[in-house]
Design a protein around this motif. Structure first.
Motif, PDB file in Angstrom:
ATOM      1  N   UNK A 272      22.563  13.279  -9.652  1.00 47.04           N
ATOM      2  CA  UNK A 272      23.332  11.777  -9.935  1.00 47.04           C
ATOM      3  C   UNK A 272      24.469  11.039  -9.151  1.00 47.04           C
ATOM      4  N   UNK A 273      24.757  12.216  -8.264  1.00 49.69           N
ATOM      5  CA  UNK A 273      25.895  11.702  -7.923  1.00 49.69           C
ATOM      6  C   UNK A 273      26.210  11.869  -5.979  1.00 49.69           C
ATOM      7  N   UNK A 274      27.004  12.022  -5.449  1.00 50.32           N
ATOM      8  CA  UNK A 274      27.238  12.362  -3.935  1.00 50.32           C
ATOM      9  C   UNK A 274      28.102  13.605  -3.893  1.00 50.32           C
ATOM     10  N   UNK A 275      27.122  14.315  -2.484  1.00 46.25           N
ATOM     11  CA  UNK A 275      27.671  15.569  -2.305  1.00 46.25           C
ATOM     12  C   UNK A 275      28.437  15.388  -0.839  1.00 46.25           C
ATOM     13  N   UNK A 276      29.598  16.056  -0.791  1.00 42.26           N
ATOM     14  CA  UNK A 276      30.353  15.702   0.421  1.00 42.26           C
ATOM     15  C   UNK A 276      30.928  16.747   1.326  1.00 42.26           C
TER      16      UNK A 276
END
Length: 163
Positions: free
Chosen positions: A47-51
């Protein structure tokens, strides 16, 4: 008897004087800088963005170093201030020894495509001369989104390491 206790007292003071500088010297200051760019990484943040990122620079106790890692952040990172969490990174020193880091922090809202960031890193291990290392680092810098999809980063590092 008084002479005995005085001798023991002097011995304890001298022992402490010899031990304390070694313990205090164990926390070696770290300073330096790096630059890098965003890289593609596998999505690992629910539920989040992986950078992902790759970096290179110079740090005290490491010399020329390279590294990379990833962190979780909010999908709105290009539009507003966001948190940075579950960061993991590894850096390789000039002699091939590595440091493993875990971090959390925050990114400011971008202005003209550039956002400031800061995160606190904990040294969680390493290899070679950094096996069993510990430490705390503060990373502060800028992320330039203006050339998207190419994203660049530049930062300074300060803190300490024990190894």
């Amino acid at each position: 008897m008084t002479r005995f206790f005085a001798s023991v007292g002097v011995a304890l003071v001298l022992s402490a004087a010899l031990v304390l500088p070694v313990s205090a010297g164990d926390q070696r200051p770290v300073r330096g800088q790096f630059h890098g760019s965003g890289v593609d990484v596998a999505q690992r943040c629910p539920d989040a963005l992986t950078i992902g990122f790759a970096i290179e620079g110079t740090l005290s106790h490491l010399g020329r170093m390279t590294g990379g890692g990833s962190n979780c952040t909010e999908f709105t990172l290009g539009m507003g201030a966001v948190l940075i969490w579950d960061g993991i990174a590894s850096v390789t020193a000039a002699d091939g020894s590595t440091l493993s880091l875990a971090y959390d922090g925050q990114q400011g809202a971008p202005a003209n495509g550039v956002a400031s960031f800061v995160h606190s890193d904990t040294v969680v291990g390493g290899t070679g001369r950094f096996a069993g290392a510990s430490g705390e680092l503060t990373i502060e810098g800028l992320i330039d989104f203006s050339g998207f999809p190419e994203v660049t980063v530049s930062a300074t590092v300060s803190g300490w390491i024990s190894y």
